[in-house]
Design an enzyme around this catalytic site. Structure first.
Site, PDB file in Angstrom:
ATOM      1  CG  ASP A 125       2.042  18.908 115.006  1.00  0.00           C
ATOM      2  OD1 ASP A 125       1.370  19.953 115.084  1.00  0.00           O
ATOM      3  OD2 ASP A 125       1.795  17.902 115.689  1.00  0.00           O
ATOM      4  CE  LYS A 155      -0.563  15.109 115.832  1.00  0.00           C
ATOM      5  NZ  LYS A 155      -0.547  16.530 116.111  1.00  0.00           N
ATOM      6  NE  ARG A 210      -1.811  25.283 117.650  1.00  0.00           N
ATOM      7  CZ  ARG A 210      -2.452  24.120 117.409  1.00  0.00           C
ATOM      8  NH1 ARG A 210      -1.778  23.060 117.012  1.00  0.00           N
ATOM      9  NH2 ARG A 210      -3.744  24.028 117.574  1.00  0.00           N
ATOM     10  CB  SER A 249      -1.596  20.616 114.481  1.00  0.00           C
ATOM     11  OG  SER A 249      -1.370  19.670 115.482  1.00  0.00           O
ATOM     12  CG  HIS A 300      -5.617  13.058 115.389  1.00  0.00           C
ATOM     13  ND1 HIS A 300      -4.487  12.538 115.970  1.00  0.00           N
ATOM     14  CD2 HIS A 300      -5.685  14.341 115.784  1.00  0.00           C
ATOM     15  CE1 HIS A 300      -3.887  13.476 116.683  1.00  0.00           C
ATOM     16  NE2 HIS A 300      -4.596  14.584 116.586  1.00  0.00           N
TER      17      HIS A 300
HETATM   18  N1  URA Z   1      -4.849  17.548 117.918  1.00  0.00           N
HETATM   19  C1  URA Z   1      -3.687  17.865 117.280  1.00  0.00           C
HETATM   20  O1  URA Z   1      -2.914  16.987 116.945  1.00  0.00           O
HETATM   21  N2  URA Z   1      -3.413  19.144 117.033  1.00  0.00           N
HETATM   22  C2  URA Z   1      -4.233  20.138 117.368  1.00  0.00           C
HETATM   23  O2  URA Z   1      -3.938  21.271 117.101  1.00  0.00           O
HETATM   24  C3  URA Z   1      -5.430  19.819 118.029  1.00  0.00           C
HETATM   25  C4  URA Z   1      -5.721  18.512 118.299  1.00  0.00           C
END
Ligand code: URA
Length: 432
Positions: free
Chosen positions: A170, A196, A177, A192, A92
């Site tokens: 999220d 996930k 956000r 966040s 990620h």
């Molecule tokens: N990627 C995400 O999933 N969440 C964030 O807050 C920033 C980048």
């Protein structure tokens, strides 16, 4: 949980005034926001309070766990392909400009023998989102069932999908956000990303933490963000490694949804910009090492077309049709070099905001993005420039956006007498 014990105004005030939130208060507010008892405006106020006051170590661990508990968790234990158990791994990124790495990395890693159940998101602030990019391919859908994800992992080795029932808190907080200027907060980013990713039920995780002008956080906080996420992963039993990578300048030469898909296809075809290739190959090697898959050389899968074949199968399985040309903005504006020299640094934030102004990102929740909007960079830092040559082409379907977009780009690049100092793409590694 009882509504008598807690109320949103008190929780907001506690954080606004610099207090600590109890475990029970955090559970209540995340659960209440997910099921609609806590209103958007209340969560927006709490997010702004967290933006200013932060979350301490224990609050962040609980906030992340509550987000994780807000939805389902996948479990891939027992899945196999060709008689071998699947080793699942994901990566990620904390969000960059021109970062189309996922589109190439997922098929590369799958072609090397690991399985990648990739939950992706939409654009956030000035940064692009993998789902917005993939949806510029005609017919592609990221809304696939868990059953289909499992099937694709067994058949193809990869799926790229929306979080759906995973960490729904999220999804809701992310959308708020994005439109309340509360994106660039260390605890909100860490929770966040990790909620996930932990919900995916993966065996290992590599995080690409962006550092530089286009990153979500200033350089001084990126290392702490990486350490925090690695700790959260380890606390939940998922071996996690963070790679800090340069995001001073956009990655590659294309910024914007369909433009980036086009560039990812170039890389999958064995070409494309060197920085995109380098980052992909490096992250693939980290993912394979961390998941214990002693598979093929990632670079080889780009040279021999196996990663491209896998990407085509993945897109086809998710309804996409790559034979239909990718969309491109109907109107263009070209920025021309005013003098000869060498291209200096290109500010990733300026280019990200330019693409966003052109329509590549959104400014209200659930708004549509323009798949063909974005920026093509014709001269990369250090390349020679002749006066009158095109430096950037801007694309949009709504030409009234050009004035604001050009204003964002203004001052975001320079043509100099000498080349800028080279910056390494991979800056550091933290964790497992
Ligand atoms: N990627 C995400 O999933 N969440 C964030 O807050 C920033 C980048």
């Amino acid at each position: 949980m009882s509504d008598i014990a807690f109320d949103a105004p008190t929780i907001i005030r506690t954080k606004r005034d610099g207090g600590r939130l109890s475990d029970a208060a955090i559970d209540w507010v995340i659960e209440g926001f997910t099921d609609g008892r806590v209103a958007d405006v209340q969560m927006a106020a709490l997010l702004m309070a967290i933006f200013w006051r932060g979350l301490d170590h224990r609050e962040l661990a609980r906030w992340t766990a509550a987000m994780l508990a807000s939805g389902a968790r996948l479990d891939f234990t027992g899945l196999s392909s060709g008689g071998r158990p699947l080793m699942t791994v994901d990566k990620h990124s904390t969000g960059g400009v021109g970062d189309k790495t996922t589109l190439v990395l997922v098929p590369v890693v799958a072609a090397c023998g690991a399985a990648v159940p990739k939950v992706s998101g939409r654009g956030l602030g000035h940064t692009g989102g993998t789902l917005d990019k993939l949806e510029s391919i005609a017919g592609f859908t990221a809304e696939i069932s868990t059953r289909q994800v499992r099937q694709q992992l067994c058949d193809i080795g990869a799926a790229i999908f929306a979080a759906g029932e995973l960490a729904p808190a999220d999804k809701l907080i992310y959308a708020l956000r994005d439109i309340t200027s509360t994106v660039d907060s260390l605890p909100l980013i860490a929770s966040s990303v990790m909620s996930k990713k932990l919900a995916e039920g993966i065996g290992a995780l590599v995080l690409d933490v962006k550092v530089g002008s286009g990153a979500l956080l200033p350089e001084s906080q990126c290392r702490e963000l990486a350490r925090t996420m690695v700790e959260l992963g380890a606390a939940h039993g998922v071996p996690t490694r963070a790679v800090l990578t340069d995001m001073e300048c956009p990655l590659g030469a294309a910024v914007g949804n369909a433009l980036e898909v086009g560039e990812a296809l170039e890389v999958l075809a064995g070409g494309g910009p060197a920085d995109v290739v380098e980052l992909t190959v490096q992250l693939a090697a980290e993912m394979l090492a961390l998941s214990g898959v002693d598979g093929r050389d990632p670079a080889e899968t780009l040279r021999d077309g196996t990663a491209m074949d896998l990407f085509r199968r993945l897109v086809g399985a998710q309804g996409g049709d790559l034979s239909i040309p990718l969309p491109i903005g109907a109107h263009t504006e070209t920025v021309i070099a005013a003098r000869s020299g060498t291209m200096g640094t290109i500010d990733a934030m300026a280019v990200g905001l330019t693409a966003w102004r052109l329509g590549a990102g959104r400014s209200r929740p659930g708004g549509a993005v323009q798949p063909g909007a974005g920026v093509r960079i014709h001269r990369r830092p250090g390349e020679p420039v002749a006066a009158g040559q095109p430096l950037f082409t801007l694309y949009t379907d709504t030409p009234e956006r050009f004035t604001a977009a050009l204003a964002e780009l203004d001052g975001g690049f320079s043509v100099d007498d000498s080349a800028p100092a080279a910056r390494p793409l991979i800056l550091d590694r933290i964790g497992a």
